[in-house]
Write a protein that holds these residues in place. Structure first.
Motif, PDB file in Angstrom:
ATOM      1  N   ASN A 101      40.616  67.283  84.359  1.00 48.93           N
ATOM      2  CA  ASN A 101      40.887  68.844  84.977  1.00 48.93           C
ATOM      3  C   ASN A 101      39.395  69.079  85.579  1.00 48.93           C
ATOM      4  OD1 ASN A 101      41.963  69.494  87.069  1.00 48.93           O
ATOM      5  ND2 ASN A 101      43.350  71.201  86.107  1.00 48.93           N
ATOM      6  N   SER A 102      38.727  69.570  84.435  1.00 51.86           N
ATOM      7  CA  SER A 102      37.436  70.685  84.816  1.00 51.86           C
ATOM      8  C   SER A 102      36.138  70.195  85.304  1.00 51.86           C
ATOM      9  CB  SER A 102      37.469  70.624  83.096  1.00 51.86           C
ATOM     10  OG  SER A 102      36.864  69.605  82.278  1.00 51.86           O
ATOM     11  N   PRO A 103      36.002  71.500  86.090  1.00 47.54           N
ATOM     12  CA  PRO A 103      34.739  70.710  87.037  1.00 47.54           C
ATOM     13  C   PRO A 103      32.751  70.465  86.355  1.00 47.54           C
ATOM     14  CG  PRO A 103      34.615  73.173  86.518  1.00 47.54           C
ATOM     15  CD  PRO A 103      35.802  72.699  85.767  1.00 47.54           C
ATOM     16  N   GLU A 135      22.183  61.811  76.423  1.00 43.10           N
ATOM     17  CA  GLU A 135      22.382  62.414  75.464  1.00 43.10           C
ATOM     18  C   GLU A 135      20.960  63.630  76.024  1.00 43.10           C
ATOM     19  OE1 GLU A 135      24.990  62.305  71.332  1.00 43.10           O
ATOM     20  OE2 GLU A 135      22.596  63.728  71.676  1.00 43.10           O
ATOM     21  N   PHE A 136      21.341  65.073  77.168  1.00 41.69           N
ATOM     22  CA  PHE A 136      21.398  65.803  77.378  1.00 41.69           C
ATOM     23  C   PHE A 136      21.605  67.215  76.607  1.00 41.69           C
ATOM     24  CE2 PHE A 136      20.793  62.444  80.641  1.00 41.69           C
ATOM     25  CZ  PHE A 136      18.911  62.526  81.204  1.00 41.69           C
ATOM     26  N   ARG A 137      20.927  68.204  76.471  1.00 45.76           N
ATOM     27  CA  ARG A 137      21.419  69.490  75.717  1.00 45.76           C
ATOM     28  C   ARG A 137      20.406  70.335  76.293  1.00 45.76           C
ATOM     29  NH1 ARG A 137      22.625  69.258  70.953  1.00 45.76           N
ATOM     30  NH2 ARG A 137      22.555  67.147  69.392  1.00 45.76           N
ATOM     31  N   SER A 138      20.730  71.872  76.392  1.00 44.02           N
ATOM     32  CA  SER A 138      20.444  72.343  77.264  1.00 44.02           C
ATOM     33  C   SER A 138      19.230  73.633  76.372  1.00 44.02           C
ATOM     34  CB  SER A 138      22.044  74.016  77.881  1.00 44.02           C
ATOM     35  OG  SER A 138      22.725  74.050  76.484  1.00 44.02           O
ATOM     36  N   ALA A 139      18.834  74.139  77.288  1.00 42.13           N
ATOM     37  CA  ALA A 139      17.454  74.109  76.401  1.00 42.13           C
ATOM     38  C   ALA A 139      18.158  76.080  75.790  1.00 42.13           C
ATOM     39  CB  ALA A 139      16.694  74.889  77.521  1.00 42.13           C
ATOM     40  N   LEU A 140      18.992  76.944  76.367  1.00 36.11           N
ATOM     41  CA  LEU A 140      18.895  77.688  75.908  1.00 36.11           C
ATOM     42  C   LEU A 140      20.215  77.781  74.558  1.00 36.11           C
ATOM     43  CD1 LEU A 140      18.663  80.881  75.065  1.00 36.11           C
ATOM     44  CD2 LEU A 140      20.717  81.615  76.782  1.00 36.11           C
ATOM     45  N   VAL A 172      26.198  69.996  74.635  1.00 37.02           N
ATOM     46  CA  VAL A 172      25.282  68.155  74.730  1.00 37.02           C
ATOM     47  C   VAL A 172      26.079  67.872  76.519  1.00 37.02           C
ATOM     48  CG1 VAL A 172      25.329  66.005  73.880  1.00 37.02           C
ATOM     49  CG2 VAL A 172      24.739  67.774  72.604  1.00 37.02           C
ATOM     50  N   ASP A 173      25.287  67.173  76.780  1.00 43.40           N
ATOM     51  CA  ASP A 173      26.039  66.529  78.465  1.00 43.40           C
ATOM     52  C   ASP A 173      25.727  65.018  77.782  1.00 43.40           C
ATOM     53  OD1 ASP A 173      26.665  69.252  79.230  1.00 43.40           O
ATOM     54  OD2 ASP A 173      24.639  68.932  80.754  1.00 43.40           O
ATOM     55  N   ASP A 174      26.912  64.151  77.940  1.00 39.42           N
ATOM     56  CA  ASP A 174      26.657  62.979  77.726  1.00 39.42           C
ATOM     57  C   ASP A 174      26.579  62.604  79.070  1.00 39.42           C
ATOM     58  OD1 ASP A 174      27.610  62.169  75.205  1.00 39.42           O
ATOM     59  OD2 ASP A 174      29.222  63.292  75.218  1.00 39.42           O
ATOM     60  N   VAL A 175      25.961  61.189  79.440  1.00 36.28           N
ATOM     61  CA  VAL A 175      25.549  61.050  80.490  1.00 36.28           C
ATOM     62  C   VAL A 175      25.532  59.339  80.437  1.00 36.28           C
ATOM     63  CG1 VAL A 175      24.143  59.909  82.433  1.00 36.28           C
ATOM     64  CG2 VAL A 175      24.033  62.383  81.573  1.00 36.28           C
ATOM     65  N   GLU A 176      25.984  57.978  80.548  1.00 34.07           N
ATOM     66  CA  GLU A 176      26.581  56.610  80.922  1.00 34.07           C
ATOM     67  C   GLU A 176      26.625  55.637  82.231  1.00 34.07           C
ATOM     68  OE1 GLU A 176      29.679  55.815  77.621  1.00 34.07           O
ATOM     69  OE2 GLU A 176      31.081  58.058  79.057  1.00 34.07           O
ATOM     70  N   PHE A 177      25.744  55.168  81.652  1.00 34.77           N
ATOM     71  CA  PHE A 177      25.460  54.217  82.736  1.00 34.77           C
ATOM     72  C   PHE A 177      26.451  52.796  82.505  1.00 34.77           C
ATOM     73  CE2 PHE A 177      21.842  56.948  83.078  1.00 34.77           C
ATOM     74  CZ  PHE A 177      21.942  57.329  84.235  1.00 34.77           C
ATOM     75  N   VAL A 178      26.694  52.104  83.090  1.00 35.53           N
ATOM     76  CA  VAL A 178      27.259  50.806  82.904  1.00 35.53           C
ATOM     77  C   VAL A 178      26.969  49.872  83.848  1.00 35.53           C
ATOM     78  CG1 VAL A 178      28.691  51.440  81.518  1.00 35.53           C
ATOM     79  CG2 VAL A 178      29.690  51.300  83.891  1.00 35.53           C
ATOM     80  N   LEU A 179      26.366  48.261  83.915  1.00 35.02           N
ATOM     81  CA  LEU A 179      26.690  47.468  85.002  1.00 35.02           C
ATOM     82  C   LEU A 179      27.708  47.072  85.644  1.00 35.02           C
ATOM     83  CD1 LEU A 179      23.247  45.136  83.722  1.00 35.02           C
ATOM     84  CD2 LEU A 179      23.388  46.953  85.299  1.00 35.02           C
ATOM     85  N   ASP A 180      27.657  47.464  86.811  1.00 34.23           N
ATOM     86  CA  ASP A 180      29.258  45.917  87.599  1.00 34.23           C
ATOM     87  C   ASP A 180      28.617  45.262  87.759  1.00 34.23           C
ATOM     88  OD1 ASP A 180      30.806  44.893  88.639  1.00 34.23           O
ATOM     89  OD2 ASP A 180      31.658  47.449  89.528  1.00 34.23           O
ATOM     90  N   GLY A 197      33.340  73.395  76.936  1.00 31.63           N
ATOM     91  CA  GLY A 197      33.280  74.849  77.661  1.00 31.63           C
ATOM     92  C   GLY A 197      34.307  73.914  79.197  1.00 31.63           C
ATOM     93  N   TRP A 198      34.174  74.528  80.258  1.00 36.17           N
ATOM     94  CA  TRP A 198      35.207  74.384  81.570  1.00 36.17           C
ATOM     95  C   TRP A 198      34.110  74.210  82.638  1.00 36.17           C
ATOM     96  CZ3 TRP A 198      39.529  72.985  82.793  1.00 36.17           C
ATOM     97  CH2 TRP A 198      40.161  73.024  84.622  1.00 36.17           C
ATOM     98  N   TYR A 199      33.021  74.925  83.100  1.00 36.78           N
ATOM     99  CA  TYR A 199      32.454  75.106  84.337  1.00 36.78           C
ATOM    100  C   TYR A 199      30.881  74.875  83.554  1.00 36.78           C
ATOM    101  CZ  TYR A 199      30.767  76.942  88.475  1.00 36.78           C
ATOM    102  OH  TYR A 199      29.960  76.612  89.627  1.00 36.78           O
ATOM    103  N   ASP A 200      29.879  74.347  84.185  1.00 33.16           N
ATOM    104  CA  ASP A 200      28.624  73.904  83.682  1.00 33.16           C
ATOM    105  C   ASP A 200      27.451  74.028  84.881  1.00 33.16           C
ATOM    106  OD1 ASP A 200      29.118  71.800  85.993  1.00 33.16           O
ATOM    107  OD2 ASP A 200      27.897  70.432  84.787  1.00 33.16           O
TER     108      ASP A 200
END
Length: 160
Positions: free
Chosen positions: A41-43, A96-101, A105-113, A128-131
């Motif tokens: 539900n978080s944005p 994984e992407f890490r914020s500078a400060l 960590v943000d996880d990014v996933e890609f899958v083939l369909d 967290g809730w808001y990015d």
């Protein structure tokens, strides 16, 4: 003696930094579309499988093949700041992407369909809730870079 506002900001930075250190891996981290978790539900989540406008983005079309498409995505994310490729298979890519400060960590996933000839993705903050729109901006940047390459290939086909 420091002002109350400065003390509050210092406490906030310490709290945010601590939260970033105790985060766990994404719930999803799968190998096919069924394993891409829906956005919470978080944005702070974007997904090509979401039907909710605040979380939705269109999937990426195949290039000539799924393999060529995944290779292109791999090269794009490999060149991005603070990106770490965690897992790469012919059908799946986890970054994984890490914020500078605070090193969130943000996880990014890609899958083939293969059936639909598209690449689905999910980008979500671990904590967290808001990015501040970071996940959407990142996926827009990756999508634009990927689609620019696709458009270049289409232009090359039309040249005599």
């Amino acid at each position: 003696m420091p002002k109350r506002g400065t003390q509050s900001m210092t406490f906030l930075f310490i709290l945010l930094g601590s939260l970033g250190c105790i985060s766990g891996a994404s719930q999803s981290l799968g190998k096919d579309n069924a394993d891409l978790a829906p956005c919470p539900n978080s944005p702070n989540c974007i997904s090509s499988l979401s039907r909710e406008p605040r979380h939705a983005m269109p999937p990426l079309p195949y290039l000539k093949s799924g393999q060529e498409s995944m290779d292109r995505l791999f090269r794009i994310v490999q060149g991005m700041k603070r990106a770490k490729i965690v897992s790469a298979t012919p059908n799946y890519l986890h970054v994984e992407f890490r914020s500078a400060l605070f090193q969130f960590v943000d996880d990014v996933e890609f899958v083939l369909d293969d059936a639909a000839r598209v690449i689905h993705f999910r980008s979500a903050s671990r904590t967290g809730w808001y990015d501040f729109g970071v996940n959407r901006r990142r996926m827009t940047q990756i999508s634009n870079h990927y689609l620019d390459y696709l458009n270049e290939k289409e232009s090359e086909k039309k040249r005599p």
